[in-house]
Design a protein around this motif. Structure first.
Motif, PDB file in Angstrom:
ATOM      1  N   LYS A 171      -8.475  17.251  44.893  1.00  0.00           N
ATOM      2  CA  LYS A 171      -9.920  17.305  45.154  1.00  0.00           C
ATOM      3  C   LYS A 171     -10.475  15.898  45.389  1.00  0.00           C
ATOM      4  O   LYS A 171     -11.291  15.681  46.273  1.00  0.00           O
ATOM      5  CB  LYS A 171     -10.650  18.002  44.016  1.00  0.00           C
ATOM      6  CG  LYS A 171     -10.394  19.485  43.973  1.00  0.00           C
ATOM      7  CD  LYS A 171     -11.163  20.147  42.844  1.00  0.00           C
ATOM      8  CE  LYS A 171     -10.838  21.621  42.784  1.00  0.00           C
ATOM      9  NZ  LYS A 171     -11.544  22.294  41.696  1.00  0.00           N
ATOM     10  N   ALA A 172     -10.021  14.938  44.585  1.00  0.00           N
ATOM     11  CA  ALA A 172     -10.482  13.554  44.749  1.00  0.00           C
ATOM     12  C   ALA A 172      -9.987  12.984  46.076  1.00  0.00           C
ATOM     13  O   ALA A 172     -10.731  12.275  46.763  1.00  0.00           O
ATOM     14  CB  ALA A 172      -9.997  12.696  43.582  1.00  0.00           C
ATOM     15  N   ASP A 173      -8.739  13.287  46.446  1.00  0.00           N
ATOM     16  CA  ASP A 173      -8.212  12.823  47.733  1.00  0.00           C
ATOM     17  C   ASP A 173      -9.025  13.384  48.891  1.00  0.00           C
ATOM     18  O   ASP A 173      -9.395  12.654  49.816  1.00  0.00           O
ATOM     19  CB  ASP A 173      -6.743  13.233  47.908  1.00  0.00           C
ATOM     20  CG  ASP A 173      -5.803  12.444  47.019  1.00  0.00           C
ATOM     21  OD1 ASP A 173      -6.224  11.404  46.471  1.00  0.00           O
ATOM     22  OD2 ASP A 173      -4.643  12.871  46.876  1.00  0.00           O
ATOM     23  N   ILE A 174      -9.314  14.668  48.859  1.00  0.00           N
ATOM     24  CA  ILE A 174     -10.084  15.309  49.928  1.00  0.00           C
ATOM     25  C   ILE A 174     -11.484  14.718  50.001  1.00  0.00           C
ATOM     26  O   ILE A 174     -12.000  14.452  51.087  1.00  0.00           O
ATOM     27  CB  ILE A 174     -10.117  16.840  49.737  1.00  0.00           C
ATOM     28  CG1 ILE A 174      -8.711  17.409  49.985  1.00  0.00           C
ATOM     29  CG2 ILE A 174     -11.137  17.497  50.652  1.00  0.00           C
ATOM     30  CD1 ILE A 174      -8.542  18.862  49.583  1.00  0.00           C
ATOM     31  N   ALA A 175     -12.091  14.483  48.850  1.00  0.00           N
ATOM     32  CA  ALA A 175     -13.428  13.883  48.821  1.00  0.00           C
ATOM     33  C   ALA A 175     -13.398  12.473  49.424  1.00  0.00           C
ATOM     34  O   ALA A 175     -14.305  12.092  50.169  1.00  0.00           O
ATOM     35  CB  ALA A 175     -13.965  13.843  47.392  1.00  0.00           C
ATOM     36  N   ALA A 176     -12.352  11.707  49.127  1.00  0.00           N
ATOM     37  CA  ALA A 176     -12.234  10.354  49.676  1.00  0.00           C
ATOM     38  C   ALA A 176     -12.054  10.406  51.193  1.00  0.00           C
ATOM     39  O   ALA A 176     -12.653   9.606  51.925  1.00  0.00           O
ATOM     40  CB  ALA A 176     -11.059   9.623  49.023  1.00  0.00           C
ATOM     41  N   TYR A 177     -11.241  11.347  51.690  1.00  0.00           N
ATOM     42  CA  TYR A 177     -11.060  11.490  53.136  1.00  0.00           C
ATOM     43  C   TYR A 177     -12.366  11.900  53.810  1.00  0.00           C
ATOM     44  O   TYR A 177     -12.709  11.397  54.887  1.00  0.00           O
ATOM     45  CB  TYR A 177      -9.973  12.515  53.456  1.00  0.00           C
ATOM     46  CG  TYR A 177      -8.582  12.072  53.069  1.00  0.00           C
ATOM     47  CD1 TYR A 177      -8.137  10.782  53.316  1.00  0.00           C
ATOM     48  CD2 TYR A 177      -7.704  12.955  52.453  1.00  0.00           C
ATOM     49  CE1 TYR A 177      -6.867  10.376  52.957  1.00  0.00           C
ATOM     50  CE2 TYR A 177      -6.425  12.554  52.090  1.00  0.00           C
ATOM     51  CZ  TYR A 177      -6.006  11.275  52.344  1.00  0.00           C
ATOM     52  OH  TYR A 177      -4.746  10.881  51.996  1.00  0.00           O
ATOM     53  N   ALA A 178     -13.105  12.805  53.186  1.00  0.00           N
ATOM     54  CA  ALA A 178     -14.380  13.249  53.753  1.00  0.00           C
ATOM     55  C   ALA A 178     -15.370  12.087  53.814  1.00  0.00           C
ATOM     56  O   ALA A 178     -16.091  11.917  54.811  1.00  0.00           O
ATOM     57  CB  ALA A 178     -14.952  14.402  52.930  1.00  0.00           C
ATOM     58  N   GLU A 179     -15.402  11.268  52.771  1.00  0.00           N
ATOM     59  CA  GLU A 179     -16.296  10.103  52.751  1.00  0.00           C
ATOM     60  C   GLU A 179     -15.906   9.108  53.843  1.00  0.00           C
ATOM     61  O   GLU A 179     -16.769   8.560  54.538  1.00  0.00           O
ATOM     62  CB  GLU A 179     -16.252   9.427  51.381  1.00  0.00           C
ATOM     63  CG  GLU A 179     -17.192   8.250  51.263  1.00  0.00           C
ATOM     64  CD  GLU A 179     -17.143   7.577  49.897  1.00  0.00           C
ATOM     65  OE1 GLU A 179     -17.732   6.493  49.782  1.00  0.00           O
ATOM     66  OE2 GLU A 179     -16.528   8.133  48.967  1.00  0.00           O
TER      67      GLU A 179
ATOM     68  N   ALA B  49     -14.401   9.789  56.652  1.00  0.00           N
ATOM     69  CA  ALA B  49     -14.764  10.382  57.942  1.00  0.00           C
ATOM     70  C   ALA B  49     -16.259  10.221  58.205  1.00  0.00           C
ATOM     71  O   ALA B  49     -16.670   9.915  59.339  1.00  0.00           O
ATOM     72  CB  ALA B  49     -14.368  11.855  57.971  1.00  0.00           C
ATOM     73  N   GLN B  50     -17.079  10.405  57.178  1.00  0.00           N
ATOM     74  CA  GLN B  50     -18.528  10.223  57.335  1.00  0.00           C
ATOM     75  C   GLN B  50     -18.852   8.776  57.703  1.00  0.00           C
ATOM     76  O   GLN B  50     -19.698   8.520  58.567  1.00  0.00           O
ATOM     77  CB  GLN B  50     -19.258  10.615  56.050  1.00  0.00           C
ATOM     78  CG  GLN B  50     -19.289  12.110  55.812  1.00  0.00           C
ATOM     79  CD  GLN B  50     -19.909  12.458  54.463  1.00  0.00           C
ATOM     80  OE1 GLN B  50     -20.079  11.609  53.595  1.00  0.00           O
ATOM     81  NE2 GLN B  50     -20.234  13.738  54.285  1.00  0.00           N
TER      82      GLN B  50
ATOM     83  N   ALA C  85     -20.533   7.438  61.162  1.00  0.00           N
ATOM     84  CA  ALA C  85     -21.741   6.608  61.132  1.00  0.00           C
ATOM     85  C   ALA C  85     -21.539   5.336  61.953  1.00  0.00           C
ATOM     86  O   ALA C  85     -22.447   4.910  62.680  1.00  0.00           O
ATOM     87  CB  ALA C  85     -22.112   6.262  59.688  1.00  0.00           C
ATOM     88  N   LEU C  86     -20.349   4.720  61.846  1.00  0.00           N
ATOM     89  CA  LEU C  86     -20.060   3.521  62.637  1.00  0.00           C
ATOM     90  C   LEU C  86     -20.047   3.830  64.130  1.00  0.00           C
ATOM     91  O   LEU C  86     -20.592   3.068  64.927  1.00  0.00           O
ATOM     92  CB  LEU C  86     -18.711   2.928  62.229  1.00  0.00           C
ATOM     93  CG  LEU C  86     -18.700   2.071  60.977  1.00  0.00           C
ATOM     94  CD1 LEU C  86     -17.273   1.677  60.609  1.00  0.00           C
ATOM     95  CD2 LEU C  86     -19.548   0.827  61.176  1.00  0.00           C
ATOM     96  N   LEU C  87     -19.423   4.938  64.507  1.00  0.00           N
ATOM     97  CA  LEU C  87     -19.398   5.318  65.918  1.00  0.00           C
ATOM     98  C   LEU C  87     -20.808   5.511  66.450  1.00  0.00           C
ATOM     99  O   LEU C  87     -21.142   5.062  67.551  1.00  0.00           O
ATOM    100  CB  LEU C  87     -18.575   6.596  66.119  1.00  0.00           C
ATOM    101  CG  LEU C  87     -17.069   6.466  65.928  1.00  0.00           C
ATOM    102  CD1 LEU C  87     -16.404   7.840  66.002  1.00  0.00           C
ATOM    103  CD2 LEU C  87     -16.479   5.524  66.952  1.00  0.00           C
ATOM    104  N   GLU C  88     -21.630   6.150  65.637  1.00  0.00           N
ATOM    105  CA  GLU C  88     -23.019   6.379  66.042  1.00  0.00           C
ATOM    106  C   GLU C  88     -23.775   5.038  66.163  1.00  0.00           C
ATOM    107  O   GLU C  88     -24.510   4.808  67.118  1.00  0.00           O
ATOM    108  CB  GLU C  88     -23.717   7.290  65.030  1.00  0.00           C
ATOM    109  CG  GLU C  88     -25.052   7.799  65.501  1.00  0.00           C
ATOM    110  CD  GLU C  88     -25.629   8.830  64.531  1.00  0.00           C
ATOM    111  OE1 GLU C  88     -26.795   8.648  64.127  1.00  0.00           O
ATOM    112  OE2 GLU C  88     -24.918   9.781  64.180  1.00  0.00           O
ATOM    113  N   GLU C  89     -23.555   4.153  65.194  1.00  0.00           N
ATOM    114  CA  GLU C  89     -24.194   2.835  65.204  1.00  0.00           C
ATOM    115  C   GLU C  89     -23.792   2.034  66.440  1.00  0.00           C
ATOM    116  O   GLU C  89     -24.599   1.320  67.029  1.00  0.00           O
ATOM    117  CB  GLU C  89     -23.797   2.076  63.928  1.00  0.00           C
ATOM    118  CG  GLU C  89     -24.398   0.700  63.789  1.00  0.00           C
ATOM    119  CD  GLU C  89     -23.908   0.015  62.515  1.00  0.00           C
ATOM    120  OE1 GLU C  89     -23.579  -1.182  62.590  1.00  0.00           O
ATOM    121  OE2 GLU C  89     -23.847   0.683  61.465  1.00  0.00           O
TER     122      GLU C  89
END
Length: 102
Positions: free
Chosen positions: A57-65, A67-68, A72-76
């Motif tokens: 669960k912690a690994d998946i949460a870290a990957y999701a963060e 990706a976000q 955000a960088l791509l959008e910036e």
């Protein structure tokens, strides 16, 4: 193979002792265990295997963060994933061509 009970910092814990051959043959099973495995050769301890169980669960949460943050960088930067991949491929092609010409 035999199992012993020993005192640890966190209280009583189980420990499995196996020979090298048995450890090799049963490695997949030992990986799934939660307790350490003592490995012996001719009755002498030659190693200790401690299985590590990650928190999925912690690994998946870290990957999701991550990706976000990447989104955000791509959008910036005002670019898309496809544009980044295209640029990367072009740079890699240039590197290959430079290596081949030397």
């Amino acid at each position: 193979m035999y199992t012993t009970l020993h005192k640890s910092e966190k209280g009583w814990a189980m420990s499995t002792t196996v020979g090298v051959r048995e450890f090799r043959q049963g490695l997949a099973e030992f990986i799934d265990q939660t307790e350490p495995v003592t490995i012996t050769r001719h009755g002498q301890t030659v190693g200790l295997f401690i299985p590590v169980h990650r928190d999925r669960k912690a690994d998946i949460a870290a990957y999701a963060e991550a990706a976000q943050k990447a989104n955000a960088l791509l959008e910036e930067w005002g670019t898309s994933e496809d544009e980044v991949v295209t640029e990367f491929d072009a740079l890699r092609r240039e590197d290959r061509q430079a290596e081949q010409s030397t």
